[in-house]
Design an enzyme around this catalytic site. Structure first.
Site, short mmCIF file in Angstrom:
data_model
loop_
_atom_site.label_atom_id
_atom_site.label_comp_id
_atom_site.label_asym_id
_atom_site.label_seq_id
_atom_site.Cartn_x
_atom_site.Cartn_y
_atom_site.Cartn_z
N HIS B 322 38.25 40.84 43.53
CA HIS B 322 37.59 41.99 42.92
C HIS B 322 36.21 42.24 43.49
CE1 HIS B 322 40.80 41.90 39.92
NE2 HIS B 322 40.45 43.14 39.65
N GLY B 323 35.55 41.21 43.91
CA GLY B 323 34.23 41.45 44.47
C GLY B 323 33.63 40.18 45.02
#
Lengths: 555, 475
Positions: B322-323
């Protein structure tokens, strides 16, 4: 498909698809055709433009990083034809449910409009000057105001402070609860800016008029002080404040201020919510105004006007709206008026002036006015009249009033010449001299017999332009005192005429009143003197000052 | 360009749609139009990024051909493919994260930072890399035949509805539709309905509640406990409607172009456990990790300890996917830990026997706490926010009272209601009682008018240029 004709059903589906595509593309179609719906927005401007690449290299670079496309997208979003309509619709929906589209404007209970600044000040929170050091800054600025007042007094000028009201004081029941709760939770200091200032003004002898007290105690009952749809006092209330202010100034200074009667009438048109805001709400007024229909709207008229004899500077903010309106609707009611303000919105919503900074004001153009009225309100108390007092104080500190060089040309046809600025500075210790101006004449009334024993100096300005165009032709000023011609005086290079005590005495009124009329033999139009000169302005002599002889060196 | 941008909505999508249908039944032309449109769509964020996706597609196309040549599996090529794709995502997505941490470490040890150039993040790289990787792996596993036509592989990778924010479509699911498909009127109308539904989710719910979420997360110090709770509730709604709305739009557009994507969400907030939540949330991602990471690691077949380790690995990677940030990793691990806890037999039994309301509350509370880590910029900020939430000191929401209009309250309530299957349940009962209603012409007309009115209102909202973030765009 139960009981349905498939073809019709399919046709309906196709219609839906067509409608779907049309709805998506209608804005783009308008964009391509260049059609812009009439709806306009206030305060929303097109500021983005597409910076087309100058060469192939830049094109590749901007396309490579996506800058080119994001720029295009920003421009498209900005210029999307349905945007104004969308913003108005969105804002109207917000407005109807009590949400303001303007971060500075609060919609209170019953759709009462406020500026947040005034609410925070009403609640005594979030003040820029909260604390002892900042209180000290109020004292400093009051000292500056006192200095200005003293300097002006030496030259027969006056300073007056107009304290304008905070709507929240009068409509506290409509302030949103959350404002009240935040105010209570954050409030540590219980004194308000204006309260502190009034104490300081009294201490320093500053002349001021607190319109809050006037509105609360003396405003005629039939006048609505604040509209729900407005954030300032109503126009009728503003006119009444002006009348009372002029009356007090005249009483205290002896200056001849405007006199008039006021008539207030109800009107049908609602004062729309977007007509009285600094930054406009951009709603559909037709929808939003329905909310305010239950409150009568009023218009104010002036009757029996009598013009002032004082050149006046108004400096302030939005509460000067009624003064500007008065000047626009009743031209001539002020002998001369210079209005300096940040932004003022007129009844129809148009901005009058929008200065980037108060220091953009050219003080040379207004310094010779006789009366200075400063608006001070709760929210701008910390900066006191948008920093104008600071600015003026600095100016006076570096400039000698008497030595100010008037810049002056009188323009236009002789019959329409109005007193141009500046009219001059009088050093006669005779306050309230009513100056008169006609086409090429000017004059005044003196009520100080002491002057007669000293002689009189009438100083004029002969502009360089006039000197040039007149060649060697003599400019002669004829002077009459109480209707008796004392002589024709050639204006020398300094433009100064000396009238001896004997000449004065010969024409003096037994009561010591001395009406001085001066007229110049002619004005000059460069084009008439020299046909090749395209300048068709009327250039004339300007009265600079009339002084007692001994106070001025006669060359 | 996002689906909720004016350029996409009013120019790109309708123009592409019209061109697509002008192409008639010529599948090659149709595919060409979609490829071209997709390249424009992706190149909009910078033509330089096109190079990455094109190079990646060429390499993976080639690897797809050799990884399962002549019916024989070739593990070496698979390893090359995996390494190549992980290298791409690792470089573009995690290089900055790695160097930032090394730099911080260097400051601690040597007192000087490490200076490296910043690598810009190509949009959608996490999605298309996973998608392309699944293709090569599936070819290797023999689940699908390698596609010999490069442009079909290219279309699979760059097809714009699912390119930058999913769902992560498996090649196997659209293989046949890439080769041959047709869009019926029903496909187009249902696709349009679904698209509008997604747009409404995004514009009318997610964007609205996002204002409160942003105000809450943006001013933790000045907020109250009440505001913090309201903020996280709104963020919980925002991220669901934002992402599921985008998925709806993707699924709707896909259907309009003749593709049938699998669902990506299934009312995740009605889950009674975190395990169930992950079966309902971002289904294409969790199933990807299940099939390509968890099961290859051994799944639950190698004992409890290994199962736990596998789960932790999967959720660590889920967070990292996701990041590139510690807060995402913590968010992933946080979810992973609850997965482990719920596998405990006692806990499992308690959850099964507890009243449904309590288990719902448990699950949603854990999810919301997780979102705090997800949304906060730093770990410190996450804990500050959680501290504010659980201090229960001042439950008023006065600092954001101006945002809490009647319409906003309505939106929040509708957001909560629509995040459950309540409406479909009632509608199901209703149509069961009045048979024939479901397919009636009048109902269609009503639905069409409602959809067009909603679309109009969405365009109005977007044209105002108001707050329009898109959370999953950055992944």
């Amino acid at each position: 498909m139960t009981g349905e004709k498939p073809i019709i059903y399919s046709a309906i589906k196709i219609l839906f698809i067509i409608a779907f595509v049309i709805m998506l593309m209608i804005g783009f179609f308008l964009y391509v055709t260049g059609y812009q719906p009439v709806t306009t927005l206030n305060g929303v401007y097109s500021t983005i433009s597409l910076n087309m690449p100058k060469d192939t290299q830049e094109l590749i670079q901007k396309a490579g990083t996506g800058e080119l496309f994001s720029e295009f997208e920003a421009v498209y979003n900005q210029d999307y034809p349905l945007r104004p309509f969308s913003i108005k619709m969105n804002n109207t929906i917000d407005f109807l449910q009590g949400k303001s589209s303007n971060t500075g404007i609060c919609i209170g209970k019953n759709h009462e409009l406020y500026e947040y600044n005034y609410l925070w000040d009403y609640g005594m929170t979030d003040r820029a000057w909260n604390g002892i050091a900042n209180r000290e800054s109020l004292r400093v600025i009051t000292e500056k105001l006192s200095y200005i007042q003293e300097e002006f007094k030496k030259h027969g000028k006056h300073v007056y402070v107009l304290i304008t009201p905070n709507k929240a004081d009068f409509t506290a029941e409509h302030i949103p609860d959350y404002i009240q709760s935040v105010s209570k939770s954050k409030n540590e200091d219980t004194s308000r800016n204006i309260d502190v200032l009034k104490i300081l003004f009294d201490e320093y002898g500053i002349s001021y008029f607190d319109s809050t007290e006037y509105i609360r105690n003396s405003l005629p009952a039939e006048v609505i002080p604040f509209y729900r749809s407005g954030i300032h006092y109503s126009w009728p209330a503003g006119y009444h404040v002006a009348k009372e202010l002029f009356s007090r100034i005249e009483e205290e200074t002896g200056m001849k201020m405007p006199h008039f009667d006021l008539k207030v009438q109800e009107q049908e048109d609602v004062v729309f919510p977007n007509r009285d805001l600094f930054d406009l709400l951009n709603t559909f007024p037709e929808i939003g105004s329905g909310i305010y229909n239950d409150q009568p709207q009023q218009q104010v008229y002036i009757e029996n006007p009598e013009a002032s004899a004082v050149s006046t500077v108004f400096q302030g903010g939005s509460f000067l709206g009624p003064f500007i309106d008065m000047n626009n609707r009743y031209p001539g009611i002020f002998r001369k008026i210079d209005i300096i303000q940040n932004t003022v919105f007129m009844p129809q919503g148009e901005a009058m002036v929008n200065l980037n900074t108060i220091r953009d004001v050219d003080l040379d153009k207004v310094i010779n006015d006789e009366l200075f009225i400063f608006e001070v309100n709760e929210t701008s108390a910390a900066s006191m009249s948008f920093g104008f007092i600071d600015y003026l104080s600095d100016y006076l500190g570096t400039t000698d009033l008497v030595k100010l060089k008037p810049y002056a040309l009188i323009f236009g046809e002789p019959a329409t010449i109005q007193p141009a600025q500046p009219y001059g500075i009088y050093d006669l210790n005779a306050e309230g001299i009513p100056w008169r101006f006609t086409a090429q004449s000017f004059g005044c009334k003196l009520e100080n017999p002491d002057i007669f024993s000293k002689g009189l100096v009438i100083s004029t300005i002969i502009t360089d332009d006039l000197k040039t165009v007149s060649n060697n032709e003599a400019i002669v000023m004829e002077v009459k005192i109480n209707g008796i011609k004392t002589g024709e005086y050639p204006l020398d290079q300094t433009g100064t005429v000396y009238i001896s005590p004997e000449e004065l005495s010969a024409a003096a009124d037994p009561d010591g009143i001395c009406m001085i009329d001066c007229s110049v033999n002619k004005g000059f139009i460069p084009n008439e003197l020299h046909p090749e000169n395209p300048d068709k302005r009327m250039l004339a002599v300007i009265l600079y000052s009339i002084t007692a002889a001994e106070e001025r060196v006669i060359k | 360009m996002t689906f909720s941008s004016l350029v996409f909505l009013t120019v790109f999508f309708p123009v592409t749609f019209l061109l697509y249908f002008i192409a008639g039944r010529n599948i090659k032309l149709k595919n060409a139009i979609l490829i071209l449109a997709s390249l424009v769509f992706y190149g909009w964020s910078g033509i330089q990024y096109l190079m990455i996706i094109i190079v990646s597609s060429i390499v993976n196309y080639g690897l797809g051909l050799v990884v399962h040549r002549n019916g024989r599996q070739n593990k070496a090529y698979l390893i090359i493919a995996v390494c190549f794709n992980l290298l791409i995502i690792g470089f573009f997505k995690y290089f900055n994260f790695l160097t930032d941490n090394l730099s911080a470490l260097s400051i601690q040890i040597f007192g000087t930072p490490i200076t490296t150039p910043r690598i810009p993040l190509p949009i959608g790289i996490s999605f298309f890399t996973f998608q392309i990787l699944s293709y090569v792996v599936d070819v290797y596993r023999g689940k699908v035949d390698p596609q010999r036509n490069y442009f079909r592989v290219l279309l699979y990778i760059v097809f714009f509805p699912q390119l930058i924010a999913g769902p992560i479509v498996r090649y196997i699911d659209i293989e046949r539709e890439i080769i041959s498909r047709r869009s019926t009127i029903d496909d187009i109308t249902e696709g349009a309905f679904r698209f509008i539904q997604g747009l409404c989710k995004k514009v009318l719910i997610a964007n609205q509640v996002a204002q409160i979420a942003k105000a809450s997360f943006g001013n933790v110090a000045g907020s109250t406990s009440g505001m913090a709770w309201l903020g996280i509730i709104c963020y919980t709604l925002q991220i669901y409607y934002d992402f599921s709305g985008y998925s709806d739009m993707a699924i709707g557009m896909g259907r309009m172009f003749g593709f049938h994507f699998l669902e990506n969400f299934n009312y995740p907030y009605i889950a009674k456990s975190i395990q169930e939540f992950w079966r309902r949330w971002h289904i294409s991602l969790s199933s990807w990790f299940r099939d390509y990471v968890y099961i290859p690691l051994g799944g639950n077949r190698k004992g409890i300890a290994r199962t736990y380790l596998n789960l932790i690995i999967v959720f660590f990677l889920t967070g990292l996917w996701h990041g590139a940030g510690w807060n995402f990793i913590i968010w992933g691990l946080f979810n992973g830990v609850f997965q482990l806890i719920e596998r405990n037999k006692t806990v499992h039994r308690v959850l099964e026997k507890a009243p449904a309301l309590l288990t719902h509350l448990y699950a949603i509370l854990v999810v919301m706490i997780g979102w705090v880590f997800f949304e906060s910029e730093t770990i410190e900020a996450s804990f500050a926010y959680l501290g504010k939430m659980f201090a229960f000191q001042d439950m008023s929401v006065s600092p954001i009272n101006t945002l809490l209009t009647p319409l906003m309250i309505t939106v929040i309530l509708l957001g909560i209601i629509f995040s459950t299957p309540l409406i479909p349940f009632i509608w199901g009962k209703f149509t069961a009682k009045y048979s024939g209603l479901q397919n009636s012409k009048s109902l269609f007309v009503f639905k069409a008018i409602l959809c067009l009115a909603s679309l109009f209102f969405c365009i109005v909202k977007l044209a105002t240029g108001e707050f329009n973030p898109f959370i999953y765009f950055r992944f």
